[in-house]
Design an enzyme around this catalytic site. Structure first.
Site, PDB file in Angstrom:
ATOM      1  N   CYS A  86       0.966  -1.310  -0.219  1.00 51.70           N
ATOM      2  CA  CYS A  86      -0.456  -0.103   0.145  1.00 51.70           C
ATOM      3  C   CYS A  86       0.492   1.248   0.181  1.00 51.70           C
ATOM      4  O   CYS A  86       0.313   2.560  -0.096  1.00 51.70           O
ATOM      5  CB  CYS A  86      -0.651   0.219   1.456  1.00 51.70           C
ATOM      6  SG  CYS A  86      -2.106  -1.892   1.500  1.00 51.70           S
ATOM      7  N   HIS A 104      -8.852   3.669  -2.219  1.00 47.52           N
ATOM      8  CA  HIS A 104      -7.328   3.565  -2.588  1.00 47.52           C
ATOM      9  C   HIS A 104      -6.959   2.752  -3.279  1.00 47.52           C
ATOM     10  O   HIS A 104      -6.905   1.161  -3.375  1.00 47.52           O
ATOM     11  CB  HIS A 104      -7.326   3.087  -1.185  1.00 47.52           C
ATOM     12  CG  HIS A 104      -5.837   2.534  -0.063  1.00 47.52           C
ATOM     13  ND1 HIS A 104      -4.869   2.857  -0.732  1.00 47.52           N
ATOM     14  CD2 HIS A 104      -5.640   1.402   0.598  1.00 47.52           C
ATOM     15  CE1 HIS A 104      -3.471   2.296  -0.447  1.00 47.52           C
ATOM     16  NE2 HIS A 104      -4.502   1.348   0.930  1.00 47.52           N
ATOM     17  N   CYS A 142       0.289   3.202   6.492  1.00 45.36           N
ATOM     18  CA  CYS A 142       0.367   1.521   7.349  1.00 45.36           C
ATOM     19  C   CYS A 142       0.521   0.453   6.149  1.00 45.36           C
ATOM     20  O   CYS A 142       0.349   1.376   5.188  1.00 45.36           O
ATOM     21  CB  CYS A 142      -1.114   1.088   7.837  1.00 45.36           C
ATOM     22  SG  CYS A 142      -2.146   1.279   7.232  1.00 45.36           S
TER      23      CYS A 142
END
Length: 402
Positions: free
Chosen positions: A92, A358, A388
């Site tokens: 991510c 996202h 994160c």
């Protein structure tokens, strides 16, 4: 000799719902990047022979977004063939990692002007399609205490004492802020509408914001990760976190990050290269950091990553004017803000991934660009973007306007 790395410009696509009826499903990942590269060139009258490299994040590098999509996009956009391309994945964090790698290249003096960012077409290549031992190897699962991220988020909520009402309230505010920002045109400068090959607009604005979101509407949603927990993942987590009797499952689709398609780019370089290209620096990167964290709880990396980056910059959390903490799940910005002693009034002031989505490989670049533009809008100086990261990692980047 080292050089400062400056941010000159930021462009992104709108974020389209990551399903077959989403606004960007028709557009291939290369097509998304092609449009952004051409827009970046046109709006800066950029001589692309001056660009050394294009560094892109892509978390699921398969099919159309497989191989080295960065190099493919450079050529498809008609940029100078001397521009190289690199595709990488830090899960991510990939979009922000691309910018940090670009800054390191520039800071070392090895390269002068780099385009960095990322892409993810989640409607065409779903998250996890690329497999990997972390997900698929039973020996690795057991040895590393693997649980799905949603179970990790619920574990954090249980440990921190965040109730269902707490995380839902955070999600309502994310949608409210995002809707207000969109209505005020705060994203307009960065967004490049996506058109099809015939020139018809596919999508011009982020499409997953729900202005009518309320606590009452969210209360109707069932927890998304309770069934996974019952399959044995709760037991795995509780073997590590022995102070808990059980995990409270509070996250669902409405208070977790949206699955979307999107791409983003940032133009990064040293002062001399910017001057040669006729570019005006908007901010410089003060510091950047990555860390590893406990892999079962997985999502607690932003706090130590921010501390590491702030130490590098000789700063404290109190020195940062605005924060972008990726909303992978509501508990992530809530816990990070609590750990760092931050008021949520300075965090994700234009909403976050709960409302906006996202697009894994692009998100880090998007939130840094959003941060930069909001600092300019409010005439503030310093900002920190953090995410994160799957597998138990964290990333943070500190910027300062110039």
């Amino acid at each position: 000799m080292t050089f400062d790395a400056y941010l000159f410009d930021h462009v992104r696509t709108p974020r389209g719902k990551g399903k077959k009826d989403g606004g960007l499903h028709q557009a291939s990942p290369v097509w998304l990047l092609r449009g952004l590269l051409q827009a970046l060139q046109a709006r800066n009258q950029l001589d692309t022979t001056l660009v050394d490299d294009v560094v892109l994040g892509c978390v699921t590098p398969l099919g159309e977004q497989g191989a080295d999509i960065a190099r493919t996009a450079v050529l498809d956009a008609g940029w100078a063939e001397t521009v190289a391309g690199l595709t990488q994945s830090r899960f991510c964090a990939s979009g922000l990692e691309s910018i940090n790698l670009a800054a390191a290249k520039v800071g070392s003096g090895f390269e002068n002007l780099v385009v960095a960012g990322g892409v993810e077409s989640m409607s065409r290549w779903p998250m996890g399609s690329d497999g990997g031992a972390w997900f698929m190897d039973p020996r690795i699962n057991q040895a590393l205490g693997f649980v799905p991220q949603g179970v990790s988020a619920d574990l954090i909520a249980t440990l921190e004492g965040f109730s269902r009402a707490d995380v839902d309230s955070y999600a309502v505010e994310s949608h409210r802020r995002a809707a207000a920002a969109q209505a005020a045109g705060h994203f307009r400068h960065a967004i490049v509408p996506v058109q099809d090959i015939a020139g018809l607009t596919l999508l011009a604005e982020d499409e997953t914001i729900r202005p009518g979101t309320t606590l009452e509407t969210l209360a109707k949603l069932n927890p998304s990760f309770a069934a996974m927990g019952q399959m044995g993942f709760d037991a795995t987590a509780l073997r590590k976190y022995t102070t808990l009797e059980r995990i409270q499952h509070v996250h669902h689709a409405g208070n977790s990050s949206g699955i979307v398609d999107g791409a983003a780019l940032m133009l990064v370089g040293n002062q001399a290269a910017g001057a040669a290209a006729g570019l005006k620096p908007r901010a410089r990167i003060r510091a950047a950091a990555v860390i590893g964290s406990e892999p079962t709880i997985m999502l607690t990396g932003p706090t130590p990553a921010c501390h590491k980056a702030l130490r590098q910059a000789g700063m404290t959390a109190a020195d940062i004017d605005l924060w972008e903490i990726n909303e992978a799940f509501a508990t992530v910005p809530m816990k990070t803000a609590r750990d760092l002693g931050l008021s949520l009034d300075r965090v994700n002031v234009n909403g976050g991934a709960i409302a906006l989505g996202h697009p894994l490989g692009a998100t880090g670049c998007i939130i840094l660009g959003t941060l930069l533009e909001e600092l300019e809008r409010r005439n503030l100086s310093t900002g920190c973007a953090t995410l994160c990261v799957g597998g138990g990692m964290g990333i943070a980047t500190v910027i300062e306007r110039v």
